[in-house]
Motif scaffolding. Structure first.
Motif, PDB file in Angstrom:
ATOM      1  N   VAL A 230       0.805  -1.226   0.000  1.00 28.59           N
ATOM      2  CA  VAL A 230       0.000   0.000   0.000  1.00 28.59           C
ATOM      3  C   VAL A 230       0.842   1.281   0.000  1.00 28.59           C
ATOM      4  O   VAL A 230       0.405   2.319  -0.516  1.00 28.59           O
ATOM      5  N   LYS A 231       2.058   1.223   0.530  1.00 22.58           N
ATOM      6  CA  LYS A 231       2.874   2.444   0.601  1.00 22.58           C
ATOM      7  C   LYS A 231       3.425   2.864  -0.748  1.00 22.58           C
ATOM      8  O   LYS A 231       3.738   4.038  -0.970  1.00 22.58           O
ATOM      9  N   GLU A 232       3.549   1.913  -1.661  1.00 25.92           N
ATOM     10  CA  GLU A 232       4.147   2.209  -2.959  1.00 25.92           C
ATOM     11  C   GLU A 232       3.126   2.689  -3.991  1.00 25.92           C
ATOM     12  O   GLU A 232       3.478   2.970  -5.138  1.00 25.92           O
ATOM     13  N   LEU A 233       1.882   2.809  -3.604  1.00 30.56           N
ATOM     14  CA  LEU A 233       0.839   3.193  -4.553  1.00 30.56           C
ATOM     15  C   LEU A 233       0.971   4.657  -4.969  1.00 30.56           C
ATOM     16  O   LEU A 233       1.374   5.514  -4.175  1.00 30.56           O
ATOM     17  N   ASP A 234       0.604   4.933  -6.220  1.00 35.03           N
ATOM     18  CA  ASP A 234       0.580   6.305  -6.735  1.00 35.03           C
ATOM     19  C   ASP A 234      -0.786   6.903  -6.418  1.00 35.03           C
ATOM     20  O   ASP A 234      -1.760   6.676  -7.132  1.00 35.03           O
ATOM     21  N   LEU A 235      -0.845   7.661  -5.331  1.00 35.06           N
ATOM     22  CA  LEU A 235      -2.116   8.188  -4.840  1.00 35.06           C
ATOM     23  C   LEU A 235      -2.121   9.710  -4.868  1.00 35.06           C
ATOM     24  O   LEU A 235      -1.078  10.360  -4.811  1.00 35.06           O
ATOM     25  N   ASP A 236      -3.334  10.247  -4.929  1.00 32.58           N
ATOM     26  CA  ASP A 236      -3.508  11.689  -4.813  1.00 32.58           C
ATOM     27  C   ASP A 236      -3.228  12.144  -3.385  1.00 32.58           C
ATOM     28  O   ASP A 236      -2.646  13.200  -3.160  1.00 32.58           O
ATOM     29  N   ALA A 237      -3.632  11.342  -2.411  1.00 32.83           N
ATOM     30  CA  ALA A 237      -3.443  11.678  -0.995  1.00 32.83           C
ATOM     31  C   ALA A 237      -2.112  11.130  -0.497  1.00 32.83           C
ATOM     32  O   ALA A 237      -1.461  10.307  -1.146  1.00 32.83           O
ATOM     33  N   THR A 238      -1.720  11.581   0.684  1.00 37.77           N
ATOM     34  CA  THR A 238      -0.518  11.087   1.355  1.00 37.77           C
ATOM     35  C   THR A 238      -0.934  10.107   2.439  1.00 37.77           C
ATOM     36  O   THR A 238      -1.761  10.429   3.296  1.00 37.77           O
ATOM     37  N   VAL A 239      -0.372   8.904   2.401  1.00 33.94           N
ATOM     38  CA  VAL A 239      -0.683   7.913   3.422  1.00 33.94           C
ATOM     39  C   VAL A 239      -0.043   8.348   4.740  1.00 33.94           C
ATOM     40  O   VAL A 239       1.170   8.451   4.852  1.00 33.94           O
ATOM     41  N   LYS A 240      -0.892   8.611   5.725  1.00 38.36           N
ATOM     42  CA  LYS A 240      -0.406   9.076   7.024  1.00 38.36           C
ATOM     43  C   LYS A 240      -0.475   8.004   8.099  1.00 38.36           C
ATOM     44  O   LYS A 240       0.162   8.138   9.140  1.00 38.36           O
ATOM     45  N   SER A 241      -1.265   6.969   7.851  1.00 41.18           N
ATOM     46  CA  SER A 241      -1.426   5.954   8.880  1.00 41.18           C
ATOM     47  C   SER A 241      -1.851   4.626   8.276  1.00 41.18           C
ATOM     48  O   SER A 241      -2.752   4.580   7.443  1.00 41.18           O
ATOM     49  N   ILE A 242      -1.183   3.549   8.703  1.00 43.41           N
ATOM     50  CA  ILE A 242      -1.559   2.190   8.319  1.00 43.41           C
ATOM     51  C   ILE A 242      -1.669   1.385   9.611  1.00 43.41           C
ATOM     52  O   ILE A 242      -0.736   1.350  10.417  1.00 43.41           O
ATOM     53  N   ILE A 243      -2.810   0.749   9.801  1.00 43.43           N
ATOM     54  CA  ILE A 243      -3.124   0.099  11.071  1.00 43.43           C
ATOM     55  C   ILE A 243      -3.587  -1.332  10.834  1.00 43.43           C
ATOM     56  O   ILE A 243      -4.316  -1.609   9.882  1.00 43.43           O
ATOM     57  N   HIS A 244      -3.161  -2.235  11.709  1.00 41.41           N
ATOM     58  CA  HIS A 244      -3.685  -3.603  11.718  1.00 41.41           C
ATOM     59  C   HIS A 244      -4.510  -3.782  12.982  1.00 41.41           C
ATOM     60  O   HIS A 244      -4.012  -3.621  14.098  1.00 41.41           O
TER      61      HIS A 244
END
Length: 447
Positions: A230-244
Motif C-alpha cells: 500500500v505504501k508504494e501506490l501512486d495516490l492523490d493523498a498522502t498515506v499518514k497511517s496504516i493500522i492492523h
C-alpha cells in the motif's frame, strides 16, 4: 388469487421511503423493493398478508419513463447505491417527496425550503468499509461491498463511484496482496478465517489517508509485505497511517480488540468550516465532508447569530457542530455518550483554540438533568432511531427559545415532532441537505 411463489408481471405505480415500489394487486397493496414508478416488472410473490402482498423483483421488463442508465457497472447487484438510475435532479425531487409524505401530518409545505444538493454527486465519501468474502459459494477471495439483499456475498467494488480513485487503488492493492498470500476470509456462519474488513478514511481538505486492515486472530499478517503493497501506490493523498486491527467479535461490525499502528501516527486530520479535526479509525465524522459544510451552515442559520446565546448541542459526537457554533456564540455545551468521541471533541477544541465549549461524556437522558444553566438554543442531532422517549420530556423541559433538530431518518423525526408541538413549539422552517447522493437517505433540519 395469486399464491406464494407465483411469478407475475405488474407495473409499479408509486414509490415510498426508502425504496418500496408499490402497485395494486387484487385490491391489495403490493410492495416490490428497488423499483421505480412506471417500471413494468416480473416479480415472485414472497408474502401474503391481509392488507398487503410482498414480492421479490426478478426482472425489469420495461424501464420507467425517467429512468437512465446507471454509470456503475455493478449497479443493481451492489447494495451500495439505490438510485443511480435516476438523474440527480430526479433524486432530489424523490427525496423531497419522501420527506413531505413522512411529515404530511405537520403541514410543512409553506415552511419547506427544499433539498440542498451535495456539492459532489460521486466521489463524495471520506470513509468506506469494505468486506472480505466471495461473490459465490467457494469462489475466489473478493474485497468489496455486500450484494443487494445479501449478508454474505461480496461484489467487486474496485471501481466504486461513491469514493475517489485513491480508495479503489488501495482496495485493489490489498486484494492482490491477500490473494498472493493465500489468506482466507472470516466466515460469518462458522466464525473461522482471517480477513474481515478494509477501512479507508481520507481527509478531503487535507488529502491525508488512513488505511486499516481488520482481521481475526486466526492467522498471522505479513506486516512488511502489507506495508509495501500500500505504501508504494501512486495516490492523490498522502498515506499518514496504516493500522492492523484484530477483531474476534462474532458480529459483523468493525471494532477493535487490539490495534497496532504499522506506519505513521494512527490518525489523520480533516477540516470543516476552517476548523481542524483529528480522525481516528473509530471517530464519528460526517462521511460527506463538503456536504457537512452545507448542513452546518443551515444549522448555524437556524441557531441564530446572537453571540450572547447559550447553546446545548445534544448528541454532539466529536463536537463538529459544537465548535462551529462556539465561534459565534458565548458558550456551547456538548453531550455525547461515546467516550472516544468526547475525548476527540476535547482534543479538537484544544487544537482549534476553542475555549468557550465544554464536553460532557454520558447519556443525554441522564446528563441533561444535571445541567443547571438555561440554554437559549438546543441543537438535537440524535442517532438514526431518534430521541429516547424518556429523554425527550427532560430536553423540552429546558424551555429554550429555539430547538434545531437534525435528523438522518425522517421517520424517527416524524415520531419525535409531536412532543415539541404539544409543548407549544411551532415548526418555523424545514430544510433538507443531500449528504448521500445515489441513495434514499437525506438529512432533515427543522427549526
Amino acid at each position: 388469487m395469486v399464491k406464494k411463489g407465483e411469478i407475475i408481471e405488474i407495473k409499479i405505480e408509486d414509490l415510498k421511503f426508502p425504496n418500496r415500489g408499490q402497485s395494486i394487486l387484487e385490491d391489495k397493496k403490493i410492495i416490490v423493493h428497488n423499483t421505480l414508478p412506471g417500471q413494468e416488472v416480473r416479480v415472485r410473490i414472497k408474502k401474503k398478508r391481509k392488507s398487503k402482498v410482498e414480492a421479490t423483483l426478478l426482472e425489469v421488463i420495461a424501464p420507467a419513463p425517467n429512468q437512465i442508465e446507471a454509470p456503475c457497472k455493478v449497479f443493481g447487484e451492489c447494495g451500495g447505491c439505490t438510485y443511480q438510475n435516476l438523474s440527480y435532479g430526479d433524486q432530489l425531487e424523490l427525496k423531497e417527496k419522501f420527506v413531505k409524505e413522512i411529515l404530511a401530518d405537520y403541514d410543512i409545505d409553506e415552511v419547506f425550503e427544499g433539498v440542498l444538493p451535495s456539492p459532489k454527486i460521486f466521489g463524495y465519501r471520506n470513509k468506506m468499509e469494505f468486506s472480505f468474502g466471495d461473490s459465490y459459494k467457494d469462489g475466489p477471495l473478493e474485497l468489496g461491498l455486500h450484494k443487494r439483499g445479501s449478508m454474505y456475498d461480496i461484489v467487486d467494488a474496485s471501481k466504486c463511484m461513491l469514493v475517489d480513485k485513491d480508495f479503489n487503488k488501495v482496495l485493489s492493492a490489498v486484494l492482490s496482496f491477500a490473494r498472493k498470500r493465500g489468506y482466507s476470509y472470516y466466515h460469518k456462519r462458522t466464525h473461522e478465517g482471517f480477513l474481515r474488513h478494509l477501512v479507508v478514511r481520507k481527509g478531503i481538505k487535507t488529502r491525508e489517508l488512513l488505511i486499516e486492515l481488520v482481521t481475526s486472530s486466526q492467522g498471522t499478517l505479513d506486516e512488511q509485505d502489507f506495508l509495501e503493497a500500500v505504501k508504494e501506490l501512486d495516490l492523490d493523498a498522502t498515506v499518514k497511517s496504516i493500522i492492523h486491527t484484530k477483531n474476534d467479535s462474532l458480529s459483523d461490525v468493525v471494532q477493535e480488540d487490539l490495534s497496532k499502528v504499522l506506519f505513521g501516527q494512527g490518525f489523520i486530520y480533516d477540516e470543516i468550516k476552517g476548523l481542524k479535526f483529528k480522525i481516528t479509525p473509530r471517530s464519528f465524522f460526517q462521511t460527506n465532508t463538503l456536504g457537512a459544510e452545507v448542513l452546518y451552515d443551515k444549522v448555524s442559520e437556524y441557531a441564530g447569530s446572537d453571540s450572547a446565546k447559550q447553546i446545548f448541542d445534544l448528541y454532539c459526537g466529536t463536537g463538529t457542530i459544537t465548535q462551529i457554533l462556539a465561534k459565534s456564540h458565548e458558550h456551547v455545551t456538548g453531550i455525547e455518550i461515546v467516550e472516544d468521541a468526547v475525548k476527540a471533541a476535547v482534543e479538537n477544541a484544544e487544537l482549534n483554540g476553542v475555549e468557550n465549549a465544554r464536553f460532557i461524556c454520558g447519556d443525554v437522558m441522564e446528563e441533561v438533568s444535571k445541567l443547571d444553566s438555561k440554554p437559549d438554543v438546543i441543537i438535537l442531532d440524535p442517532p438514526r432511531d431518534g430521541i429516547h422517549v424518556k429523554a425527550i420530556d427532560k430536553i423540552i423541559g429546558f424551555n429554550p427559545e429555539v430547538f434545531v433538530y437534525v435528523s438522518c431518518k425522517p421517520t424517527s423525526l416524524a415520531r419525535d415532532l409531536p412532543s415539541f408541538l404539544e409543548a407549544g413549539y411551532e415548526i418555523k422552517k424545514v430544510c433538507c441537505v443531500d449528504m448521500f447522493s445515489n441513495t434514499p437517505h437525506v438529512e432533515t433540519c427543522v427549526l
